[in-house]
Design an enzyme around this catalytic site. Structure first.
Site, PDB file in Angstrom:
ATOM      1  N   LYS A 140       0.831  -1.218   0.000  1.00  0.00           N
ATOM      2  CA  LYS A 140       0.000   0.000   0.000  1.00  0.00           C
ATOM      3  C   LYS A 140       0.859   1.259   0.000  1.00  0.00           C
ATOM      4  O   LYS A 140       1.721   1.433   0.865  1.00  0.00           O
ATOM      5  CB  LYS A 140      -0.917   0.006   1.220  1.00  0.00           C
ATOM      6  CG  LYS A 140      -2.001  -1.050   1.157  1.00  0.00           C
ATOM      7  CD  LYS A 140      -3.128  -0.799   2.134  1.00  0.00           C
ATOM      8  CE  LYS A 140      -2.762  -1.099   3.552  1.00  0.00           C
ATOM      9  NZ  LYS A 140      -3.895  -0.975   4.490  1.00  0.00           N
ATOM     10  N   GLU A 242      -6.120  -4.103  11.042  1.00  0.00           N
ATOM     11  CA  GLU A 242      -6.861  -2.897  11.458  1.00  0.00           C
ATOM     12  C   GLU A 242      -7.310  -2.996  12.918  1.00  0.00           C
ATOM     13  O   GLU A 242      -8.023  -2.116  13.412  1.00  0.00           O
ATOM     14  CB  GLU A 242      -8.102  -2.700  10.562  1.00  0.00           C
ATOM     15  CG  GLU A 242      -7.777  -2.365   9.116  1.00  0.00           C
ATOM     16  CD  GLU A 242      -7.211  -0.971   8.970  1.00  0.00           C
ATOM     17  OE1 GLU A 242      -7.702  -0.050   9.631  1.00  0.00           O
ATOM     18  OE2 GLU A 242      -6.238  -0.812   8.202  1.00  0.00           O
TER      19      GLU A 242
HETATM   20  N1  LIG Z   1       0.775  -0.094   4.923  1.00  0.00           N
HETATM   21  C1  LIG Z   1       1.222   1.135   4.921  1.00  0.00           C
HETATM   22  O1  LIG Z   1       1.541   1.623   3.892  1.00  0.00           O
HETATM   23  C2  LIG Z   1       1.341   1.927   6.198  1.00  0.00           C
HETATM   24  C3  LIG Z   1       1.311   1.284   7.444  1.00  0.00           C
HETATM   25  C4  LIG Z   1       1.483   2.073   8.596  1.00  0.00           C
HETATM   26  C5  LIG Z   1       1.665   3.449   8.476  1.00  0.00           C
HETATM   27  N2  LIG Z   1       1.671   4.033   7.237  1.00  0.00           N
HETATM   28  C6  LIG Z   1       1.869   5.480   7.090  1.00  0.00           C
HETATM   29  O2  LIG Z   1       3.125   5.802   7.668  1.00  0.00           O
HETATM   30  C7  LIG Z   1       3.084   7.104   8.247  1.00  0.00           C
HETATM   31  C8  LIG Z   1       3.535   7.007   9.672  1.00  0.00           C
HETATM   32  O3  LIG Z   1       4.847   6.477   9.682  1.00  0.00           O
HETATM   33  P1  LIG Z   1       5.880   6.791  10.862  1.00  0.00           P
HETATM   34  O4  LIG Z   1       5.255   6.427  12.147  1.00  0.00           O
HETATM   35  O5  LIG Z   1       7.162   6.181  10.472  1.00  0.00           O
HETATM   36  O6  LIG Z   1       5.907   8.364  10.869  1.00  0.00           O
HETATM   37  P2  LIG Z   1       6.649   9.454   9.968  1.00  0.00           P
HETATM   38  O7  LIG Z   1       7.069   8.895   8.681  1.00  0.00           O
HETATM   39  O8  LIG Z   1       5.730  10.611   9.959  1.00  0.00           O
HETATM   40  O9  LIG Z   1       7.944   9.779  10.840  1.00  0.00           O
HETATM   41  C9  LIG Z   1       7.768  10.165  12.207  1.00  0.00           C
HETATM   42  C10 LIG Z   1       8.847  11.139  12.636  1.00  0.00           C
HETATM   43  O10 LIG Z   1      10.072  10.447  12.806  1.00  0.00           O
HETATM   44  C11 LIG Z   1      11.137  11.166  12.192  1.00  0.00           C
HETATM   45  N3  LIG Z   1      12.164  10.192  11.906  1.00  0.00           N
HETATM   46  C12 LIG Z   1      12.185   9.242  10.931  1.00  0.00           C
HETATM   47  N4  LIG Z   1      13.245   8.430  11.088  1.00  0.00           N
HETATM   48  C13 LIG Z   1      13.929   8.892  12.154  1.00  0.00           C
HETATM   49  C14 LIG Z   1      15.108   8.470  12.820  1.00  0.00           C
HETATM   50  N5  LIG Z   1      15.762   7.351  12.454  1.00  0.00           N
HETATM   51  N6  LIG Z   1      15.548   9.190  13.876  1.00  0.00           N
HETATM   52  C15 LIG Z   1      14.851  10.288  14.317  1.00  0.00           C
HETATM   53  N7  LIG Z   1      13.718  10.717  13.751  1.00  0.00           N
HETATM   54  C16 LIG Z   1      13.262  10.028  12.680  1.00  0.00           C
HETATM   55  C17 LIG Z   1      10.470  11.833  11.021  1.00  0.00           C
HETATM   56  O11 LIG Z   1      11.197  12.944  10.560  1.00  0.00           O
HETATM   57  C18 LIG Z   1       9.128  12.246  11.630  1.00  0.00           C
HETATM   58  O12 LIG Z   1       9.261  13.458  12.321  1.00  0.00           O
HETATM   59  C19 LIG Z   1       1.650   7.595   8.117  1.00  0.00           C
HETATM   60  O13 LIG Z   1       1.575   8.514   7.058  1.00  0.00           O
HETATM   61  C20 LIG Z   1       0.863   6.324   7.826  1.00  0.00           C
HETATM   62  O14 LIG Z   1      -0.277   6.578   7.040  1.00  0.00           O
HETATM   63  C21 LIG Z   1       1.534   3.299   6.110  1.00  0.00           C
END
Ligand SMILES: NC(=O)c1ccc[n+]([C@@H]2O[C@H](COP(=O)([O-])OP(=O)(O)OC[C@H]3O[C@@H](n4cnc5c(N)ncnc54)[C@H](O)[C@@H]3O)[C@@H](O)[C@H]2O)c1
Length: 375
Positions: A140, A242
């Site tokens: 996705k 979910e």
């Molecule tokens: N199946 C899928 O495609 C799927 C599943 C779960 C979530 N998502 C999506 O993923 C996103 C959430 O992902 P997330 O939780 O990784 O959040 P994110 O990508 O928004 O990152 C969260 C924060 O962590 C920081 N960051 C990233 N790597 C870092 C590191 N190594 N050290 C310090 N800071 C770091 C980023 O700059 C950001 O501020 C949402 O948009 C969600 O919709 C998609």
């Protein structure tokens, strides 16, 4: 180094996860022999990216595109800017798009890879637990619309997933918590036999984070791989992922950013367990197992982020949940993943792990959870 092939439907996706292994990961990227690398790069990981990109630059033109990963930026306009950047820098059909960052960068780059020349190769370099143990183990890809999260997107298989687990040590506790809660979800809803492995990983996290991340990756893979092999588009049995996300998403939106995704999903799982118990599906021992597992996360009370929760607003939010349409449900109910036992979802006649839940029962369940001390 942990390596293998993840089967997602007909796609065979090679993955390599290890510690301090950036050189080995570069070799895998180089082996794809791309004309150039367009790098969607999370602004928080420039220091982790620098040695990797310097090495890649010796083998191919490398064009970084730095992204500020805020949900309000996760729009088609950002995808378009990345596509323009790729074309302006001479990308061709043999170029790769590298996504180095959290789930947001991975989703945006994944959507761009599915659109550029109607499809170029995608390499995920995940740097958060959500990305590394969950989002990249999926086809996705997506972006937000004004009306809500991930309302447009595409399915795109990565050609490679590479993760140096030492990239993850720079994350803050709330960022870690989100990914860890998704792994707690896997234990409760899919692989309860992994409960001890999960608890051991939590214990190791402060002192031996890379060891903990390795165990959490193994847990994510064990939960996701069998379901993604048969349900690559996550529309049938894989909807179990979910779990906790119905009440969870509603709380996340109501908190307007004060409650993180992981925290919201944790409360959502407790609410789902209470709904299951209320409907006579789940016994009290399994409900207690939810509280026991999630107490290890040391969450603040939901009132810290939400104040006095507006229950009418919660019901209104639940009524717009994005799982509507997977199964028939009346306007006064919402489809939820419910469990009859740990690891055993309630399924409909087509095998979908969703059941319609009257809104008042879902709201009452949250009220009960909010009034219970999670210790
Ligand atoms: N199946 C899928 O495609 C799927 C599943 C779960 C979530 N998502 C999506 O993923 C996103 C959430 O992902 P997330 O939780 O990784 O959040 P994110 O990508 O928004 O990152 C969260 C924060 O962590 C920081 N960051 C990233 N790597 C870092 C590191 N190594 N050290 C310090 N800071 C770091 C980023 O700059 C950001 O501020 C949402 O948009 C969600 O919709 C998609």
């Amino acid at each position: 180094m942990r390596e293998g092939i993840l089967r997602i439907g007909s796609a065979a996706v090679p993955y390599r996860y290890g510690a301090d292994c950036a050189d080995a990961l570069c070799e895998s990227i180089e082996a794809l022999r791309p004309a150039s690398a367009i790098v969607a790069l999370d602004e928080a990981v420039l220091a982790h990216a620098e040695p990797l990109l310097r090495r890649l630059e010796r083998r191919m033109p490398v064009h970084p595109f730095v992204i500020t990963p805020a949900e309000e930026n996760k729009r088609l306009s950002l995808v378009e800017s990345l596509l323009d950047h790729a074309v302006a820098h001479g990308a061709d059909r043999t170029s790769v798009i590298l996504a180095m960052g959290g789930g947001l960068v991975g989703n945006v780059a994944g959507l761009a890879a599915s659109l550029l020349f109607r499809g170029v190769r995608l390499v995920h370099l995940p740097t958060t637990p959500v990305a590394a143990f969950d989002a990249v183990l999926s086809l996705k890809q997506g972006a937000n619309l004004a009306a809500g999260k991930n309302l447009c997107g595409a399915y795109r298989a990565p050609s490679l997933i590479c993760c140096d687990l030492s990239w993850l040590v720079t994350l803050s506790r709330p960022q870690l918590l989100t990914g860890i809660t998704e792994m707690a979800k896997n234990v409760l809803a899919v692989v309860p036999s992994r409960e001890n492995a999960f608890k051991e990983a939590l214990t190791a996290l402060p002192e031996r984070p890379v060891e903990a991340f390795d165990a959490l990756f193994e847990l994510g893979l064990a939960a996701k791989a069998p379901l993604l092999a048969t349900d690559p588009h996550e529309r049938h049995e894989a909807l179990v992922f979910e779990y906790g996300h119905t009440v969870g998403h509603a709380l996340e939106v109501l908190s307007a950013g004060a409650m993180g995704h992981g925290e919201a999903v944790a409360w959502g799982m407790l609410a789902a367990a209470e709904v299951s118990a209320q409907l006579g599906l789940l016994d009290q021992a399994d409900v207690a197992a939810h509280y026991s597992l999630l107490s290890a996360l040391e969450l603040p009370s939901p009132c810290t982020a939400l104040g006095d929760v507006d229950l009418e607003a919660l019901a209104a939010r639940l009524a717009t949940d994005n799982k509507r349409g997977h199964i028939p449900s009346s306007p006064g109910s919402v489809p939820m993943v419910l469990l009859r036992r740990l690891g055993e979802p309630v399924t409909d006649a087509d095998g979908r792990p969703l059941a319609p839940v009257p809104l008042d029962i879902a709201v009452e369940a949250f009220e009960k959870v909010a009034a219970t001390e999670v210790v």
